[in-house]
Design a protein around this motif. Structure first.
Motif, PDB file in Angstrom:
ATOM      1  N   VAL A  41       5.717   0.807   9.663  1.00 28.63           N
ATOM      2  CA  VAL A  41       4.877   1.713  10.450  1.00 28.63           C
ATOM      3  C   VAL A  41       4.780   3.079   9.773  1.00 28.63           C
ATOM      4  O   VAL A  41       3.696   3.676   9.677  1.00 28.63           O
ATOM      5  CB  VAL A  41       5.429   1.848  11.877  1.00 28.63           C
ATOM      6  CG1 VAL A  41       4.677   2.943  12.649  1.00 28.63           C
ATOM      7  CG2 VAL A  41       5.332   0.515  12.614  1.00 28.63           C
ATOM      8  N   ASP A  42       5.918   3.569   9.279  1.00 26.82           N
ATOM      9  CA  ASP A  42       5.936   4.885   8.627  1.00 26.82           C
ATOM     10  C   ASP A  42       5.077   4.904   7.367  1.00 26.82           C
ATOM     11  O   ASP A  42       4.575   5.964   6.966  1.00 26.82           O
ATOM     12  CB  ASP A  42       7.370   5.282   8.281  1.00 26.82           C
ATOM     13  CG  ASP A  42       8.207   5.588   9.514  1.00 26.82           C
ATOM     14  OD1 ASP A  42       7.609   5.800  10.593  1.00 26.82           O
ATOM     15  OD2 ASP A  42       9.442   5.594   9.402  1.00 26.82           O
ATOM     16  N   ALA A  43       4.916   3.747   6.734  1.00 24.72           N
ATOM     17  CA  ALA A  43       4.092   3.687   5.527  1.00 24.72           C
ATOM     18  C   ALA A  43       2.623   3.924   5.846  1.00 24.72           C
ATOM     19  O   ALA A  43       1.846   4.290   4.969  1.00 24.72           O
ATOM     20  CB  ALA A  43       4.266   2.342   4.835  1.00 24.72           C
ATOM     21  N   GLY A  44       2.251   3.729   7.112  1.00 23.91           N
ATOM     22  CA  GLY A  44       0.877   3.955   7.527  1.00 23.91           C
ATOM     23  C   GLY A  44       0.005   2.741   7.302  1.00 23.91           C
ATOM     24  O   GLY A  44       0.230   1.941   6.396  1.00 23.91           O
ATOM     25  N   SER A  45      -0.996   2.614   8.155  1.00 27.74           N
ATOM     26  CA  SER A  45      -1.910   1.480   8.061  1.00 27.74           C
ATOM     27  C   SER A  45      -3.074   1.807   7.131  1.00 27.74           C
ATOM     28  O   SER A  45      -3.652   2.899   7.221  1.00 27.74           O
ATOM     29  CB  SER A  45      -2.455   1.149   9.454  1.00 27.74           C
ATOM     30  OG  SER A  45      -3.364   0.082   9.414  1.00 27.74           O
ATOM     31  N   PRO A  46      -3.421   0.921   6.175  1.00 29.35           N
ATOM     32  CA  PRO A  46      -2.783  -0.375   5.908  1.00 29.35           C
ATOM     33  C   PRO A  46      -1.508  -0.214   5.083  1.00 29.35           C
ATOM     34  O   PRO A  46      -1.343   0.776   4.369  1.00 29.35           O
ATOM     35  CB  PRO A  46      -3.854  -1.123   5.123  1.00 29.35           C
ATOM     36  CG  PRO A  46      -4.580  -0.046   4.385  1.00 29.35           C
ATOM     37  CD  PRO A  46      -4.601   1.133   5.312  1.00 29.35           C
ATOM     38  N   ALA A  47      -0.629  -1.211   5.181  1.00 30.97           N
ATOM     39  CA  ALA A  47       0.626  -1.186   4.434  1.00 30.97           C
ATOM     40  C   ALA A  47       0.947  -2.595   3.962  1.00 30.97           C
ATOM     41  O   ALA A  47       0.412  -3.581   4.477  1.00 30.97           O
ATOM     42  CB  ALA A  47       1.754  -0.632   5.299  1.00 30.97           C
ATOM     43  N   ASP A  48       1.841  -2.680   2.990  1.00 28.63           N
ATOM     44  CA  ASP A  48       2.226  -3.968   2.408  1.00 28.63           C
ATOM     45  C   ASP A  48       3.411  -4.531   3.181  1.00 28.63           C
ATOM     46  O   ASP A  48       4.535  -4.053   3.059  1.00 28.63           O
ATOM     47  CB  ASP A  48       2.575  -3.789   0.934  1.00 28.63           C
ATOM     48  CG  ASP A  48       2.966  -5.107   0.263  1.00 28.63           C
ATOM     49  OD1 ASP A  48       2.780  -6.173   0.884  1.00 28.63           O
ATOM     50  OD2 ASP A  48       3.435  -5.054  -0.892  1.00 28.63           O
ATOM     51  N   LEU A  49       3.164  -5.566   3.969  1.00 30.70           N
ATOM     52  CA  LEU A  49       4.232  -6.161   4.763  1.00 30.70           C
ATOM     53  C   LEU A  49       5.288  -6.828   3.890  1.00 30.70           C
ATOM     54  O   LEU A  49       6.468  -6.849   4.241  1.00 30.70           O
ATOM     55  CB  LEU A  49       3.639  -7.166   5.749  1.00 30.70           C
ATOM     56  CG  LEU A  49       4.609  -7.803   6.735  1.00 30.70           C
ATOM     57  CD1 LEU A  49       3.979  -7.906   8.118  1.00 30.70           C
ATOM     58  CD2 LEU A  49       5.051  -9.204   6.276  1.00 30.70           C
ATOM     59  N   ALA A  50       4.885  -7.350   2.735  1.00 26.89           N
ATOM     60  CA  ALA A  50       5.865  -7.974   1.837  1.00 26.89           C
ATOM     61  C   ALA A  50       6.904  -6.953   1.374  1.00 26.89           C
ATOM     62  O   ALA A  50       8.103  -7.218   1.387  1.00 26.89           O
ATOM     63  CB  ALA A  50       5.157  -8.597   0.639  1.00 26.89           C
ATOM     64  N   ALA A  51       6.425  -5.766   0.977  1.00 23.64           N
ATOM     65  CA  ALA A  51       7.331  -4.752   0.432  1.00 23.64           C
ATOM     66  C   ALA A  51       8.175  -4.083   1.507  1.00 23.64           C
ATOM     67  O   ALA A  51       9.344  -3.757   1.276  1.00 23.64           O
ATOM     68  CB  ALA A  51       6.525  -3.690  -0.316  1.00 23.64           C
TER      69      ALA A  51
END
Length: 427
Positions: A156-166
């Protein structure tokens, strides 16, 4: 313009095969995988290559064109694969005779439960099995829940969109295994990179075994440090319990098996499992609103459907025999295809190529293998998957792919199938 590279690769491949046959086999020096032998590793997104299904429908075993002085047989059907995996007396898992000792990997680099026969396998498994009973694993549930929610926070903190794998798929099993073993996090990036490379057959066995050697060096160092000062995790506990009765090689092999078996495989399951679930809102609702048995059904069907571990450890025939109607010579190798077996209608039932959490299979899936070499961390993997998926879809109810599904990049020729990135969007 005519592309002559495939022709050149074919010629070089044939020359390499002749040289290998003249000089003898050293598996660690193979710098390519012949095209015809890649069938069990090929994927079409989340699905096994359609050719694997055709081989299974043809019945029996399929010989792979590999440059050895013994035959290598792919076992694509569920019944034959289960038979081979169950038979503990007719096969050896020890591959050390294929290493000459001066390549990128030597016989000292090959260890752990998967490449070990009884009685050593029995002794080593007995050491580690108590840590993976349901009673012992239950104490890890609070830790796993914490890691899952912290990883979702990071996503969530990475912001949308974000890499779910990482941000989720890889950190959850990595942090869990590090805490379980008592490993420090300083080498996280190196471990993550080598964990992927060791299962990648794109550049041949030489590159893969080079990654094995490098990763084992990390674990040898960790074992050596904990010999002096045992830590709170599994490595330290085994040292306290076994002392000098277990060698550094055997202990590093056990740690290596736990680390690689519990990290890359579960990471692939989380990323690709999320992708599969996002295809149908009904399946997401089972996780978001269903009971524990609903979550269990979804997880088991994902394990069968995805079969991220594509093939089982190779089995060397100890004597002449017949398997699936095929004569097998002593010294031949049988490789059960787990992805092929788990898509077999004879075991999975109708529409075996589809994902269906309400499926009632006629026999258990082989995602964790079977028999004495069945994955010892199977229940730990299930715990992580049961924790991740409900938490993810409850906290991010509008989770969706951020790119078209056809733009996603999957692993190529990897023994453990996975996805490089999974961009998602959310509110």
């Amino acid at each position: 313009m005519l592309d002559i590279r495939p022709r050149v690769r074919t010629v070089l491949g044939r020359l390499a095969v002749r040289r290998i046959r003249r000089q003898g086999i050293d598996l660690s020096r193979l710098s390519f995988v012949p095209e015809g032998a890649t069938m069990p590793l090929l994927r079409e997104g989340t699905d096994p290559d359609s050719g694997l299904g055709r081989l299974r429908e043809a019945g029996g075993l399929h010989r792979l064109p590999l440059p050895f002085d013994f035959d290598v047989w792919l076992v694509p059907g569920h019944a034959d694969a289960r038979t081979v995996l169950t038979d503990r007396s007719s096969y050896s898992n020890d591959i050390r005779h294929l290493f000459h000792g001066d390549g990128p990997a030597t016989s000292d680099d090959i260890g752990g439960l998967g490449f070990t026969d009884p009685p050593l396998h029995t002794r080593l498994r007995k050491i580690i099995t108590p840590e993976f009973t349901m009673r012992r694993l239950a104490r890890l549930e609070p830790m796993i829940e914490r890691i899952v929610h912290e990883s979702i926070d990071d996503l969530v903190d990475a912001g949308s969109p974000a890499d779910l794998a990482a941000h989720l798929a890889f950190p959850v099993p990595f942090r869990t295994i590090c805490e379980l073993l008592g490993l420090a996090y300083e080498d996280r990036e190196a471990f993550a990179r080598l964990g992927s490379e060791r299962f990648d057959a794109t550049n041949g066995a030489a590159a893969a075994f080079g990654a094995v050697s490098a990763q084992r060096e990390f674990l040898f160092d960790a074992v050596a440090r904990q010999r002096r000062e045992p830590g709170p995790g599994l490595i330290g506990q085994i040292i306290r319990d076994e002392g000098d009765a277990i060698s550094d090689v055997d202990l590093a092999g056990l740690a290596d098996g736990v680390f690689t078996g519990g990290y890359e495989t579960t990471a692939g399951m989380i990323a690709m499992g999320t992708l599969v679930l996002l295809r149908d809102e009904k399946h997401v609702d089972l996780l978001r609103c269903g009971e524990r048995e609903d979550v269990d059904r979804v997880v088991e069907e994902l394990l069968r459907y995805l079969s991220v571990v594509q093939v089982a450890f190779p089995r060397f025939a100890k004597q002449d025999m017949e398997v699936g109607g095929q004569p097998i010579r002593k010294g031949d190798v049988l490789i059960p295809s787990l992805s092929g077996a788990n898509r077999d209608p004879a075991s999975a039932g109708d529409r075996a190529e589809e994902f269906d959490p309400f499926r009632v299979p006629s026999s258990a899936h082989l995602a964790f293998g079977h028999g004495i070499h069945r994955c010892i961390g199977a229940e730990l993997a299930r715990m992580e998957l049961r924790a991740v998926f409900p938490a993810l879809f409850r906290r991010l109810p509008d989770l969706a792919l951020a790119v078209p599904a056809e733009d996603l990049s999957f692993r190529q020729l990897s023994f453990v199938h996975g996805i490089d990135q999974l961009p998602v969007r959310f509110s």
